[in-house]
Design a protein around this motif. Structure first.
Motif, PDB file in Angstrom:
ATOM      1  N   GLN A 168      -4.092  77.275  40.515  1.00 43.87           N
ATOM      2  CA  GLN A 168      -4.193  76.026  40.812  1.00 43.87           C
ATOM      3  C   GLN A 168      -4.153  74.714  39.441  1.00 43.87           C
ATOM      4  OE1 GLN A 168      -6.583  74.371  44.397  1.00 43.87           O
ATOM      5  NE2 GLN A 168      -4.868  73.916  45.103  1.00 43.87           N
ATOM      6  N   ASN A 169      -4.631  75.842  38.616  1.00 43.74           N
ATOM      7  CA  ASN A 169      -4.660  74.427  37.181  1.00 43.74           C
ATOM      8  C   ASN A 169      -3.243  74.932  36.968  1.00 43.74           C
ATOM      9  OD1 ASN A 169      -6.479  72.257  37.683  1.00 43.74           O
ATOM     10  ND2 ASN A 169      -8.234  73.827  37.551  1.00 43.74           N
ATOM     11  N   LYS A 170      -3.111  75.922  36.926  1.00 41.54           N
ATOM     12  CA  LYS A 170      -2.351  76.453  35.602  1.00 41.54           C
ATOM     13  C   LYS A 170      -1.112  77.023  35.885  1.00 41.54           C
ATOM     14  CE  LYS A 170      -6.168  79.833  34.566  1.00 41.54           C
ATOM     15  NZ  LYS A 170      -7.449  79.183  35.645  1.00 41.54           N
ATOM     16  N   VAL A 171      -0.217  76.312  37.047  1.00 46.75           N
ATOM     17  CA  VAL A 171       0.973  76.989  37.562  1.00 46.75           C
ATOM     18  C   VAL A 171       1.346  75.486  38.160  1.00 46.75           C
ATOM     19  CG1 VAL A 171       0.788  79.427  37.595  1.00 46.75           C
ATOM     20  CG2 VAL A 171       0.769  78.368  39.152  1.00 46.75           C
ATOM     21  N   GLY A 172       2.718  75.425  38.049  1.00 51.52           N
ATOM     22  CA  GLY A 172       3.659  74.699  39.101  1.00 51.52           C
ATOM     23  C   GLY A 172       2.754  74.131  40.368  1.00 51.52           C
ATOM     24  N   LYS A 173       3.283  73.139  40.655  1.00 45.34           N
ATOM     25  CA  LYS A 173       3.237  73.472  42.111  1.00 45.34           C
ATOM     26  C   LYS A 173       3.451  74.157  42.997  1.00 45.34           C
ATOM     27  CE  LYS A 173       1.492  67.601  41.984  1.00 45.34           C
ATOM     28  NZ  LYS A 173       2.056  66.633  42.296  1.00 45.34           N
ATOM     29  N   LYS A 174       4.765  73.588  42.609  1.00 45.29           N
ATOM     30  CA  LYS A 174       6.250  74.427  43.577  1.00 45.29           C
ATOM     31  C   LYS A 174       5.900  75.972  43.226  1.00 45.29           C
ATOM     32  CE  LYS A 174       9.419  71.242  43.899  1.00 45.29           C
ATOM     33  NZ  LYS A 174      10.434  70.972  43.629  1.00 45.29           N
ATOM     34  N   LEU A 175       5.431  76.768  42.520  1.00 42.71           N
ATOM     35  CA  LEU A 175       5.384  78.078  42.282  1.00 42.71           C
ATOM     36  C   LEU A 175       3.709  78.320  43.134  1.00 42.71           C
ATOM     37  CD1 LEU A 175       5.542  81.054  41.069  1.00 42.71           C
ATOM     38  CD2 LEU A 175       4.632  80.126  38.818  1.00 42.71           C
ATOM     39  N   HIS A 176       2.471  77.406  42.967  1.00 44.00           N
ATOM     40  CA  HIS A 176       1.759  78.186  43.848  1.00 44.00           C
ATOM     41  C   HIS A 176       2.024  78.249  44.489  1.00 44.00           C
ATOM     42  CE1 HIS A 176      -2.790  77.254  45.010  1.00 44.00           C
ATOM     43  NE2 HIS A 176      -3.035  78.188  44.320  1.00 44.00           N
ATOM     44  N   PHE A 177       2.512  76.820  45.603  1.00 44.60           N
ATOM     45  CA  PHE A 177       2.569  77.386  46.819  1.00 44.60           C
ATOM     46  C   PHE A 177       3.541  78.675  47.255  1.00 44.60           C
ATOM     47  CE2 PHE A 177       6.060  75.504  50.353  1.00 44.60           C
ATOM     48  CZ  PHE A 177       5.209  75.840  51.117  1.00 44.60           C
ATOM     49  N   PHE A 178       4.738  78.838  46.577  1.00 39.56           N
ATOM     50  CA  PHE A 178       5.613  80.139  46.295  1.00 39.56           C
ATOM     51  C   PHE A 178       3.977  81.343  46.912  1.00 39.56           C
ATOM     52  CE2 PHE A 178       7.950  83.635  45.057  1.00 39.56           C
ATOM     53  CZ  PHE A 178       9.059  83.657  45.803  1.00 39.56           C
ATOM     54  N   GLN A 184      -5.119  68.814  50.491  1.00 40.22           N
ATOM     55  CA  GLN A 184      -5.512  69.209  49.159  1.00 40.22           C
ATOM     56  C   GLN A 184      -6.968  70.381  49.373  1.00 40.22           C
ATOM     57  OE1 GLN A 184      -5.826  67.073  45.792  1.00 40.22           O
ATOM     58  NE2 GLN A 184      -5.193  69.317  44.519  1.00 40.22           N
ATOM     59  N   GLN A 185      -8.302  68.995  49.469  1.00 39.45           N
ATOM     60  CA  GLN A 185      -9.560  68.628  50.359  1.00 39.45           C
ATOM     61  C   GLN A 185      -9.850  70.466  51.453  1.00 39.45           C
ATOM     62  OE1 GLN A 185     -11.154  65.479  51.579  1.00 39.45           O
ATOM     63  NE2 GLN A 185      -9.875  64.565  49.997  1.00 39.45           N
ATOM     64  N   LEU A 186      -8.106  70.329  51.870  1.00 39.33           N
ATOM     65  CA  LEU A 186      -9.230  72.035  53.330  1.00 39.33           C
ATOM     66  C   LEU A 186      -8.108  72.691  52.208  1.00 39.33           C
ATOM     67  CD1 LEU A 186      -7.885  69.575  56.149  1.00 39.33           C
ATOM     68  CD2 LEU A 186     -10.276  70.529  55.590  1.00 39.33           C
ATOM     69  N   TYR A 187      -7.452  72.360  51.543  1.00 33.31           N
ATOM     70  CA  TYR A 187      -6.852  73.827  50.852  1.00 33.31           C
ATOM     71  C   TYR A 187      -8.232  74.338  50.123  1.00 33.31           C
ATOM     72  CZ  TYR A 187      -3.669  77.156  48.787  1.00 33.31           C
ATOM     73  OH  TYR A 187      -3.338  78.503  47.766  1.00 33.31           O
ATOM     74  N   GLN A 188      -8.014  73.678  49.545  1.00 33.42           N
ATOM     75  CA  GLN A 188      -9.787  74.442  47.750  1.00 33.42           C
ATOM     76  C   GLN A 188     -10.891  74.883  49.230  1.00 33.42           C
ATOM     77  OE1 GLN A 188     -10.146  70.781  46.581  1.00 33.42           O
ATOM     78  NE2 GLN A 188      -8.073  70.656  44.971  1.00 33.42           N
ATOM     79  N   PHE A 189     -11.077  74.350  49.964  1.00 31.29           N
ATOM     80  CA  PHE A 189     -11.690  75.018  51.250  1.00 31.29           C
ATOM     81  C   PHE A 189     -11.901  76.275  51.393  1.00 31.29           C
ATOM     82  CE2 PHE A 189     -14.175  74.207  55.726  1.00 31.29           C
ATOM     83  CZ  PHE A 189     -15.700  75.453  54.274  1.00 31.29           C
ATOM     84  N   VAL A 240       0.695  76.385  55.431  1.00 30.16           N
ATOM     85  CA  VAL A 240       0.737  75.109  55.214  1.00 30.16           C
ATOM     86  C   VAL A 240      -0.086  73.747  55.103  1.00 30.16           C
ATOM     87  CG1 VAL A 240       0.652  73.930  58.338  1.00 30.16           C
ATOM     88  CG2 VAL A 240       1.328  75.988  58.005  1.00 30.16           C
ATOM     89  N   LEU A 241      -1.265  73.981  54.967  1.00 30.54           N
ATOM     90  CA  LEU A 241      -2.119  73.045  54.181  1.00 30.54           C
ATOM     91  C   LEU A 241      -1.331  72.712  52.922  1.00 30.54           C
ATOM     92  CD1 LEU A 241      -5.560  74.193  54.770  1.00 30.54           C
ATOM     93  CD2 LEU A 241      -4.744  71.844  55.700  1.00 30.54           C
ATOM     94  N   GLU A 242      -0.574  73.837  52.321  1.00 25.85           N
ATOM     95  CA  GLU A 242      -0.855  73.576  50.919  1.00 25.85           C
ATOM     96  C   GLU A 242       1.355  72.801  50.990  1.00 25.85           C
ATOM     97  OE1 GLU A 242      -0.351  74.759  46.430  1.00 25.85           O
ATOM     98  OE2 GLU A 242      -0.008  76.171  47.635  1.00 25.85           O
ATOM     99  N   GLY A 243       1.519  73.424  51.764  1.00 30.64           N
ATOM    100  CA  GLY A 243       2.884  72.507  51.984  1.00 30.64           C
ATOM    101  C   GLY A 243       3.057  71.457  52.494  1.00 30.64           C
ATOM    102  N   LEU A 244       1.997  70.512  53.395  1.00 31.48           N
ATOM    103  CA  LEU A 244       1.982  69.449  53.796  1.00 31.48           C
ATOM    104  C   LEU A 244       1.706  68.037  52.361  1.00 31.48           C
ATOM    105  CD1 LEU A 244       0.524  70.180  57.240  1.00 31.48           C
ATOM    106  CD2 LEU A 244       2.166  68.678  56.872  1.00 31.48           C
ATOM    107  N   TRP A 245       0.747  69.004  51.799  1.00 30.30           N
ATOM    108  CA  TRP A 245       0.369  68.515  50.862  1.00 30.30           C
ATOM    109  C   TRP A 245       0.832  67.844  49.472  1.00 30.30           C
ATOM    110  CZ3 TRP A 245      -0.738  70.130  45.458  1.00 30.30           C
ATOM    111  CH2 TRP A 245      -1.365  69.367  44.613  1.00 30.30           C
TER     112      TRP A 245
END
Length: 446
Positions: A120-130, A51-56, A37-42
């Motif tokens: 997170q630093n190696k793939v695209g945003k959508k792939l990481h969310f998937f 994003q901060q909450l996701y990383q935490f 949910v956090l990453e989807g909202l971001w």
């Protein structure tokens, strides 16, 4: 070494390992969905707070996930080492169900967990969310198969017994046995509720310490919305679960209610407080509400609930333990519902983040979901005794032939190792939580 026989010691050891294990999935199931949910909202809003909450929270998730896997593997081995009678009798059903969990949930999580944690630093945003969504889906699938196996032990169907062994006949009936839908929903919602108060308590701790940041406020806000929505739903699900248990395991309901006997045509009272006495088959210091148990369990004030004395005494569970574990679960559930309602009131008054009395309550309720989950499992599993498979196999026939000395020593080693290993993990997790989410973000590539 202990004044227990081998069966009791085997039960204690399995209960100990299960109690440790269930805490971690109860957190990871909810946290995985929370992270999705956090990453989807971001991705939708580009709000860096998410994003901060996701990383935490992904760090907290990783710790719990690792400890859950380790404790789950150890628990699975005990089916062979401590419960060989059960494995020989019913392994043709429980073995494939646990295998399906590995082939679906574990493989799915293993395939995407690395991307979720380190990509997170190696793939695209959508792939990481998937990847995050797939890990969250895997936790729910794992719950599905575990609950299917355990529920079948409570309400077995879809089998025949040939040569004193269970032979599967209809896998659809085995998986979707009568108690499975209620228990799966109840456990999944319990995990979401546990995670909500776990997150909410973390935010409350920081706010009480003066760490009042937008990210901390968002943590508390999302947690309390979840509590407000999910806690009342859990009460309704619990009611349906209770009705199902009354139909298929009435002696368990009688023990949960501390209900020894029916008097004439009088409706069954709801016992709020009592000290059940199995020897005298009565309750001491009983505080009752007349007719309320009939209304709750039968939805009819004129109908009686089955009583313990209507069943053979050798089929009774440990009534005091079942009675009190059920009340711990319900009591904590009521407190969580009240906390959710109070949060809505404070939100409208715009004092949600500054009311110290409320924040202290949320902090105290941090482990409430986990304790309620444990209490619910104790109620369910202790209430099934003396059967390991309801109506088919008694617990004393399922245990392996180990000596009391061997079981005592292994139990002692489990206690020492578990508190040592998982204690370190828990302490490290609390240290991470105490630091809180950082303000700087990690940029995605791709």
């Amino acid at each position: 070494m202990f004044d227990f026989d081998a069966t009791v010691l085997a039960r204690i050891q399995f209960a100990f390992t299960v109690s440790f294990h269930i805490i971690f999935p109860a957190i990871t199931i909810g946290l995985a969905t929370y992270l999705a949910v956090l990453e989807g909202l971001w991705l939708k809003t580009n709000n860096q707070i998410y994003q901060q909450l996701y990383q935490f929270w992904v760090k907290i998730f990783a710790i719990n996930f690792g400890m859950g896997v380790v404790s789950g593997i150890v628990m699975a081995y005990q089916f062979g080492t401590h419960w060989s009678g059960f494995s020989a009798f019913a392994g043709s059903v429980t073995g494939p169900l646990l295998t399906y969990e590995v082939l679906t949930a574990f493989f799915l999580e293993a395939g995407f967990l690395g991307v979720m944690l380190f990509g997170q630093n190696k793939v695209g945003k959508k792939l990481h969310f998937f990847a995050t969504c797939m890990v969250a889906t895997g936790t729910v699938i794992s719950t599905f198969w575990i609950l299917a196996s355990n529920s079948w032990m409570h309400t077995p169907q879809g089998f025949e017994i040939i040569d004193n062994r269970v032979v599967p006949i209809d896998w659809w009936q085995i998986v979707f046995n009568p108690s499975f839908p209620y228990r799966l929903t109840h456990m999944t919602v319990a995990a979401f509720l546990s995670s909500a108060f776990f997150v909410g308590a973390s935010a409350a701790w920081h706010l009480l310490k003066g760490n009042d940041t937008p990210a901390i406020r968002k943590m508390l806000s999302m947690a309390m919305w979840m509590a407000l929505i999910v806690a009342p739903q859990q009460a309704v699900i619990g009611d349906f679960h209770g009705l199902n248990t009354l139909e298929y395991q009435p002696v368990k309901i009688a023990a949960m209610e501390g209900h020894w006997r029916n008097e004439g045509d009088e409706p069954t009272p709801l016992i709020l407080f009592a000290m059940p006495d199995m020897d005298k088959q009565t309750n001491h210091f009983s505080l009752e509400i007349p007719g309320l148990a009939s209304l709750i369990l039968k939805h009819d004030i004129t109908k009686q609930v089955p009583a313990l004395t209507e069943f053979p005494a050798e089929d009774w569970p440990n009534v005091p333990l079942v009675f009190w574990s059920f009340r711990v679960m319900v009591g904590l559930g009521v407190l969580m519902i009240l906390a959710g309602v109070w949060s809505l009131y404070l939100r409208r008054k715009q004092t949600l983040y500054s009311n110290h009395l409320f924040l202290r309550l949320v902090l105290l309720l941090g482990p409430a979901g986990l304790i309620a989950t444990l209490a619910g499992w104790f109620t369910t599993e202790l209430g099934r005794q003396p059967w390991v498979i309801q109506g088919l196999m008694r617990t004393q026939d399922a245990v392996s032939s180990h000596s009391v000395t061997h079981l005592s020593l292994s139990l002692m080693m489990f206690v020492i190792c578990y508190f040592g290993i998982f204690g370190v993990g828990y302490r490290y997790m609390m240290r991470l939580i105490s630091k809180g989410p950082v303000s700087q973000g990690i940029e995605h590539h791709g």
